[in-house]
Structure formats: structure tokens, C-alpha cells
Design a protein around this motif. Sequence first.
Motif, PDB file in Angstrom:
ATOM      1  N   ASP A   1       0.391   6.483   4.195  1.00 34.75           N
ATOM      2  CA  ASP A   1       1.555   7.316   4.507  1.00 34.75           C
ATOM      3  C   ASP A   1       2.568   6.589   5.370  1.00 34.75           C
ATOM      4  N   LEU A   2       2.101   5.595   6.123  1.00 34.62           N
ATOM      5  CA  LEU A   2       2.955   4.809   7.005  1.00 34.62           C
ATOM      6  C   LEU A   2       2.575   3.342   6.883  1.00 34.62           C
ATOM      7  N   ALA A   3       3.585   2.475   6.858  1.00 29.38           N
ATOM      8  CA  ALA A   3       3.335   1.036   6.760  1.00 29.38           C
ATOM      9  C   ALA A   3       4.080   0.331   7.886  1.00 29.38           C
TER      10      ALA A   3
ATOM     11  N   SER B   1       0.831  -1.206   0.000  1.00 27.52           N
ATOM     12  CA  SER B   1       0.000   0.000   0.000  1.00 27.52           C
ATOM     13  C   SER B   1       0.862   1.251   0.000  1.00 27.52           C
ATOM     14  N   LEU B   2       1.944   1.233   0.771  1.00 27.81           N
ATOM     15  CA  LEU B   2       2.861   2.380   0.800  1.00 27.81           C
ATOM     16  C   LEU B   2       3.495   2.580  -0.568  1.00 27.81           C
ATOM     17  N   ASP B   3       3.879   1.500  -1.200  1.00 27.10           N
ATOM     18  CA  ASP B   3       4.504   1.571  -2.518  1.00 27.10           C
ATOM     19  C   ASP B   3       3.548   2.157  -3.556  1.00 27.10           C
TER      20      ASP B   3
ATOM     21  N   LEU C   1      10.449  -2.388  -0.495  1.00 30.92           N
ATOM     22  CA  LEU C   1      11.306  -1.477   0.261  1.00 30.92           C
ATOM     23  C   LEU C   1      12.410  -0.937  -0.637  1.00 30.92           C
ATOM     24  N   ASP C   2      12.506   0.363  -0.741  1.00 33.38           N
ATOM     25  CA  ASP C   2      13.480   1.024  -1.608  1.00 33.38           C
ATOM     26  C   ASP C   2      14.382   1.922  -0.758  1.00 33.38           C
TER      27      ASP C   2
ATOM     28  N   LEU D   1       7.821   1.518  11.321  1.00 36.27           N
ATOM     29  CA  LEU D   1       6.876   2.181  10.437  1.00 36.27           C
ATOM     30  C   LEU D   1       7.677   2.714   9.257  1.00 36.27           C
ATOM     31  N   ALA D   2       7.396   2.190   8.060  1.00 38.10           N
ATOM     32  CA  ALA D   2       8.076   2.671   6.851  1.00 38.10           C
ATOM     33  C   ALA D   2       7.343   3.906   6.333  1.00 38.10           C
ATOM     34  N   VAL D   3       8.110   4.875   5.819  1.00 34.04           N
ATOM     35  CA  VAL D   3       7.533   6.130   5.342  1.00 34.04           C
ATOM     36  C   VAL D   3       8.357   6.620   4.159  1.00 34.04           C
ATOM     37  N   HIS D   4       7.726   7.337   3.244  1.00 33.10           N
ATOM     38  CA  HIS D   4       8.473   7.957   2.153  1.00 33.10           C
ATOM     39  C   HIS D   4       9.357   9.064   2.722  1.00 33.10           C
TER      40      HIS D   4
END
Length: 370
Positions: free
Chosen positions: A170-172, A163-165, A193-194, A309-312
Motif C-alpha cells: 500500500d505504501l512504497a 511492489s506498489l505497481d 511512478l505514474d 512514501l508513494a501511495v495510490h
Amino acid sequence: MTYKFKARLSSEWVLEKPSGTVLPLSEVLRVLAAVDATGNISGASRACGMSYRHAWGLLRHAEKEFEMALIETSRRQGTKLTNFGQHLIWANRRLDARLMPTLESMASELQEELERLYPESQPRLRLHASHGFAVEGLMQLANGMDMSPLELRYRTAIEALASLDRGECDLAGFQVPVGEFELPILKRYGEWLDPTRHRLINLAVRNTGMFVKRDNPKHITSVADLVNQDVRFVNRQIGSSTRFLVGLMLEQLNIDTSRVQGFDTSEFTHMAIAAHIASGMADVGIGVETAAWRCGLAFIPLAKERYFLAVHRDNLDTPHMRRLLDLMNGVEYQGYVSQLVGYDATLMGRVETLEEAFGPDFARALRAGR
């Protein structure tokens, strides 16, 4: 004018007789749980904010409808639940634990829809995450304070990262075990994950392990015992990281999952796993220590997991994200997570690159996962 309400959904079950008469059970179950906690009807009625007479009448009426005793009283032991009464409250706890993620997600969607009807409504940070007690607390505090609301959708880690990708959140939220199973899990996440686009916010480190009855009647001590003929296992849902971790542990022992009785029986939350075992429907399951403690179960540690929490990267400096980070680094939330059994909040709120979080082996794992 801005909204001044919060949408909530709750579960309730009733008994319907052939005549169509309906018997609500919410108050009965609340009194039974209070009797179980206090050991007497007087204490239970006070805890429930009702008169002794009303509490007693509820239980007697329910016993008449069920044609089964719900409580038993003795001078030495006070009042306790019968086996039937115990099964009723554990069935209710299992129901609540199973439905909670769905109801919270639906309530969040409803809240968002209603807010859009107000001209001064605020934009919301969208959090997609696998179930966890730290996430629950973050949601409660964020939406209870004077900050932009936090919208939650419970998803598996893979679903959240995807969903984040796609820009749908906004947060995963996702978890990674410390040690030998870290790289296989990272390979699984690698597609979404990038290192150039994403940053990670540390939430907590938590203990994951096996739940068993307090006296451990089946003498379960390790994952290898899941194949014992008299052991019934309850798993997490397909796609969850916990289920994947269990598979890795069994694979390491050269154990085929078909040999595990109940491997395909699944629940969606840690509390549902614990309630499943506490109610006698299974002998062992795997989840975080907090759930075992809350349900009075014994806990056998298997791994420590780091929850992120992954975030851009470009979103870290937005006002809404800064307010969320301030909340995470604040005394109230730090204190909340610190009191969760099996949780360590030492690194909470720290922002890291993927390489900083996982070290030089991360790039290799990422390439292997793609």
C-alpha cells in the motif's frame, strides 16, 4: 477475541566447543557494551540489572573460554575494553545491523499469519521501504498504538515501487537526492511512478554522506579520495539507491568503480555500514548521518535526500491511511524524527502530486526513464 501479542525475532550467537558444550554470549556482550559505556563494572552491572558479582563472573568465565583478556582496569582510567573486547562488541553490532531488516520482515510476516487465525483480526497497511531511521520509528509507533497494524518489508526503493505497481503493498518508500543527481534518480524510478495514479507523502529530508573514523586517519574529504590506495570502502547492496548515487558521483569524476577498493563489499543498512567502519573493517562508507553519530564516527556531508512514501491516489482516503497520516502529523512522531541527527521533519505528512514534488522537469525525466 483479537490478538494480544507481537511476534519478535532476535539474533544471538554462541560459541560451541569441540565437546559440544555451548557458551551463550548474549549476556557477556551486553555487559561488555555497558562497561564500554559506563567505564566501570559497577555501573555496567547496574545498567544490565544484575549483581556486580554476576557481571564479574560472566566476564572472567568468558576470558577463560576465549583465553584472551576482555577488560583492563587502572586507577586513573577506570575499566575499559581490551582490543579483543572492543572487536567482540562491534562484531555483535555489525551482526545486529546486518540481520535486523531480515528479522523484522520475517517477524512481520509471522505476525500477519498469526493474526489471520483470529476472527476479529484487522487488515494491515503494507509498507515496503528501503531502510531508514524514520521508517523504523514509524513502524514502532504505528504498531504500538490503537490503530490498524503496519506490516513492513525492507526492500530497495526499486523493489518497493515495483511492489506498489503490482498491488503487493500500500505504501512504497524511496529517496531522491536534492540537486544535480535528482533527475538521474528519477529516470531510474520512472517505470514505476505514474503521475495520474500515484501521490507522494513526505516523510523527511535527511543528510547523506561519508562515514570515517573520528580522527579521519586517512584524511578523506571527498568521493575522489575513494581511489586512494590505502582507502578501503564499504558499499550498500546491489540495487540500492545509495549504491546508485555513489556510482553517479564517481561517474561525474570519470572514476571507474573498479578503481575503488571494496566497491563490491556491501552491507544492507546504514547502521551496518557504520559498524563495519567502527570495527576497523573499512575506512569509509556512505549512509545517513544518524548512523555515523550513533557509532561515534565523523560525517562528511555529500547530499540531502528527500524520503517519500508513494501511495495510490484512491487509497489516500481509506480509514487506515487516514489514521497513518494522523500519526505522521502528530506530536509524538514529529518529535521522534526531529531528534534524529541529520533529519528534517518540516514537511512530514504533506501529500503532493509528483509534479508538485519534483517540478516541471519531472515529466521529461519520466519519459526518459521509460
